[in-house]
Scaffold this motif. Sequence first.
Motif, PDB file in Angstrom:
ATOM      1  N   GLY A  84       0.792  -1.228   0.000  1.00  0.00           N
ATOM      2  CA  GLY A  84       0.000   0.000   0.000  1.00  0.00           C
ATOM      3  C   GLY A  84       0.824   1.278   0.000  1.00  0.00           C
ATOM      4  N   LYS A  85       2.158   1.151   0.058  1.00  0.00           N
ATOM      5  CA  LYS A  85       3.029   2.337   0.130  1.00  0.00           C
ATOM      6  C   LYS A  85       2.867   3.251  -1.094  1.00  0.00           C
ATOM      7  N   GLY A  86       2.757   2.625  -2.272  1.00  0.00           N
ATOM      8  CA  GLY A  86       2.679   3.428  -3.505  1.00  0.00           C
ATOM      9  C   GLY A  86       1.487   4.376  -3.480  1.00  0.00           C
ATOM     10  N   VAL A  87       0.363   3.866  -2.999  1.00  0.00           N
ATOM     11  CA  VAL A  87      -0.853   4.689  -2.939  1.00  0.00           C
ATOM     12  C   VAL A  87      -0.651   5.823  -1.934  1.00  0.00           C
ATOM     13  N   ILE A  88      -0.116   5.480  -0.760  1.00  0.00           N
ATOM     14  CA  ILE A  88       0.070   6.486   0.294  1.00  0.00           C
ATOM     15  C   ILE A  88       1.072   7.548  -0.157  1.00  0.00           C
ATOM     16  N   ASN A  89       2.196   7.122  -0.706  1.00  0.00           N
ATOM     17  CA  ASN A  89       3.217   8.107  -1.108  1.00  0.00           C
ATOM     18  C   ASN A  89       2.712   9.013  -2.226  1.00  0.00           C
ATOM     19  N   ASN A  90       1.948   8.437  -3.157  1.00  0.00           N
ATOM     20  CA  ASN A  90       1.380   9.239  -4.241  1.00  0.00           C
ATOM     21  C   ASN A  90       0.449  10.314  -3.678  1.00  0.00           C
ATOM     22  N   LYS A  91      -0.501   9.885  -2.846  1.00  0.00           N
ATOM     23  CA  LYS A  91      -1.509  10.831  -2.353  1.00  0.00           C
ATOM     24  C   LYS A  91      -0.910  11.848  -1.383  1.00  0.00           C
ATOM     25  N   MET A  92       0.007  11.360  -0.532  1.00  0.00           N
ATOM     26  CA  MET A  92       0.608  12.253   0.463  1.00  0.00           C
ATOM     27  C   MET A  92       1.491  13.293  -0.223  1.00  0.00           C
ATOM     28  N   SER A  93       2.293  12.826  -1.163  1.00  0.00           N
ATOM     29  CA  SER A  93       3.183  13.733  -1.863  1.00  0.00           C
ATOM     30  C   SER A  93       2.382  14.804  -2.617  1.00  0.00           C
ATOM     31  N   ASN A  94       1.320  14.378  -3.274  1.00  0.00           N
ATOM     32  CA  ASN A  94       0.493  15.327  -4.024  1.00  0.00           C
ATOM     33  C   ASN A  94      -0.172  16.342  -3.093  1.00  0.00           C
ATOM     34  N   PHE A  95      -0.658  15.852  -1.958  1.00  0.00           N
ATOM     35  CA  PHE A  95      -1.289  16.739  -0.978  1.00  0.00           C
ATOM     36  C   PHE A  95      -0.286  17.792  -0.492  1.00  0.00           C
ATOM     37  N   LEU A  96       0.915  17.353  -0.149  1.00  0.00           N
ATOM     38  CA  LEU A  96       1.912  18.288   0.395  1.00  0.00           C
ATOM     39  C   LEU A  96       2.440  19.234  -0.681  1.00  0.00           C
ATOM     40  N   ASP A 146      12.264   4.418   8.523  1.00  0.00           N
ATOM     41  CA  ASP A 146      13.233   3.847   9.466  1.00  0.00           C
ATOM     42  C   ASP A 146      12.728   2.517  10.031  1.00  0.00           C
ATOM     43  N   ARG A 147      11.417   2.334  10.121  1.00  0.00           N
ATOM     44  CA  ARG A 147      10.881   1.055  10.627  1.00  0.00           C
ATOM     45  C   ARG A 147      11.270  -0.085   9.685  1.00  0.00           C
ATOM     46  N   PHE A 148      11.335   0.219   8.376  1.00  0.00           N
ATOM     47  CA  PHE A 148      11.795  -0.771   7.385  1.00  0.00           C
ATOM     48  C   PHE A 148      13.320  -0.889   7.422  1.00  0.00           C
ATOM     49  N   ARG A 149      14.020   0.269   7.408  1.00  0.00           N
ATOM     50  CA  ARG A 149      15.490   0.240   7.401  1.00  0.00           C
ATOM     51  C   ARG A 149      16.029  -0.546   8.593  1.00  0.00           C
ATOM     52  N   ARG A 150      15.377  -0.387   9.748  1.00  0.00           N
ATOM     53  CA  ARG A 150      15.884  -0.957  11.007  1.00  0.00           C
ATOM     54  C   ARG A 150      15.131  -2.214  11.444  1.00  0.00           C
ATOM     55  N   ASP A 151      14.324  -2.792  10.552  1.00  0.00           N
ATOM     56  CA  ASP A 151      13.568  -4.026  10.874  1.00  0.00           C
ATOM     57  C   ASP A 151      12.778  -3.907  12.167  1.00  0.00           C
ATOM     58  N   MET A 152      12.063  -2.795  12.312  1.00  0.00           N
ATOM     59  CA  MET A 152      11.334  -2.563  13.564  1.00  0.00           C
ATOM     60  C   MET A 152       9.919  -3.154  13.550  1.00  0.00           C
ATOM     61  N   GLY A 153       9.443  -3.561  12.355  1.00  0.00           N
ATOM     62  CA  GLY A 153       8.053  -4.029  12.255  1.00  0.00           C
ATOM     63  C   GLY A 153       7.089  -2.851  12.249  1.00  0.00           C
ATOM     64  N   GLY A 154       5.823  -3.152  11.992  1.00  0.00           N
ATOM     65  CA  GLY A 154       4.796  -2.112  12.001  1.00  0.00           C
ATOM     66  C   GLY A 154       4.987  -1.060  10.920  1.00  0.00           C
ATOM     67  N   VAL A 155       5.603  -1.458   9.806  1.00  0.00           N
ATOM     68  CA  VAL A 155       5.897  -0.483   8.742  1.00  0.00           C
ATOM     69  C   VAL A 155       4.603   0.032   8.106  1.00  0.00           C
ATOM     70  N   GLU A 156       3.755  -0.914   7.682  1.00  0.00           N
ATOM     71  CA  GLU A 156       2.500  -0.509   7.013  1.00  0.00           C
ATOM     72  C   GLU A 156       1.642   0.334   7.956  1.00  0.00           C
ATOM     73  N   ASP A 157       1.571  -0.080   9.218  1.00  0.00           N
ATOM     74  CA  ASP A 157       0.761   0.666  10.199  1.00  0.00           C
ATOM     75  C   ASP A 157       1.249   2.109  10.322  1.00  0.00           C
ATOM     76  N   ALA A 158       2.570   2.293  10.302  1.00  0.00           N
ATOM     77  CA  ALA A 158       3.143   3.636  10.432  1.00  0.00           C
ATOM     78  C   ALA A 158       2.747   4.501   9.227  1.00  0.00           C
ATOM     79  N   TYR A 159       2.882   3.951   8.020  1.00  0.00           N
ATOM     80  CA  TYR A 159       2.507   4.713   6.816  1.00  0.00           C
ATOM     81  C   TYR A 159       1.014   5.053   6.851  1.00  0.00           C
TER      82      TYR A 159
END
Length: 237
Positions: free
Chosen positions: A45-57, A213-226
């Motif tokens: 789901g990152k692609g959708v979030i990054n697209n919409k968030m980037s456009n909004f900002l 950073d949750r992905f870079r550092r293997d922290m889990g909860g990546v999708e939830d954070a986005y």
Amino acid sequence: MEKLQQLYEGKAKKVYATSDENLLIVDYKDDATAFNGLKKGTIAGKGVINNKMSNFLMQLLEKKGVPTHFCEEISDRETVVKKVSIVPLEVIIRNVSAGSFSKKYGVEEGIVFDEPTIEFSYKNDELGDPLLNAYHAIALKLATRDEIELIKKMAFTVDQVLTEYFLGLGIRLVDFKLEFGRLADGTIVLADEISPDTCRLWDVKTNEKLDKDRFRRDMGGVEDAYNEVMKRLMGNK
Ligand code: TMP
């Protein structure tokens, strides 16, 4: 806008030609990389979030007087943007110590700076995006002195606008990376994306990391954070 042949595939986006020579379509992927592509994965789901968030900002920044490449969102993952030639500099602004700053200077993460810092990297994967200063960038003919001065000014304006906006959502804008491009007539505009891939975003109350950073550092909860950033930014739009 008709989507024609693919021109380029990067680590997080594909770029297509259109029937208008001055416009392109970017298509955001769920692929995630870190450490210059050494670490690879997918963030659903990152692609959708990054697209919409980037456009909004980008639209928020346009309203505040920062010209951007944004034209029109045409689907969940696709956006029409102005065609630019990218200035091969990664422009990094920091408000709080974290990441490579903390590592390089041997300080903990989370020190709030009295004023923001700016640094440039040469956007060159083969060389590992080496840090450089404005003199080096001019020597390498990556940009002119005037362009660098303008880019600096625009980057600090972006920082002011976004810091205030994120604070209103309970998010601290720790640091971020910007890229700029030149339109056919040489005008410098903000390009690329502004997303949890390219920003460090911490919850103001808990300091919880809401970014890549949750992905870079293997922290889990990546999708939830986005998803959390998206929810605070845009509700359920
Ligand atoms: P750094 O602390 O690793 O130098 O990263 C600073 C900011 O830049 C952070 O918000 C993440 C972002 N960034 C990118 O968008 N792309 C990159 O390739 C790197 C290294 C950092």
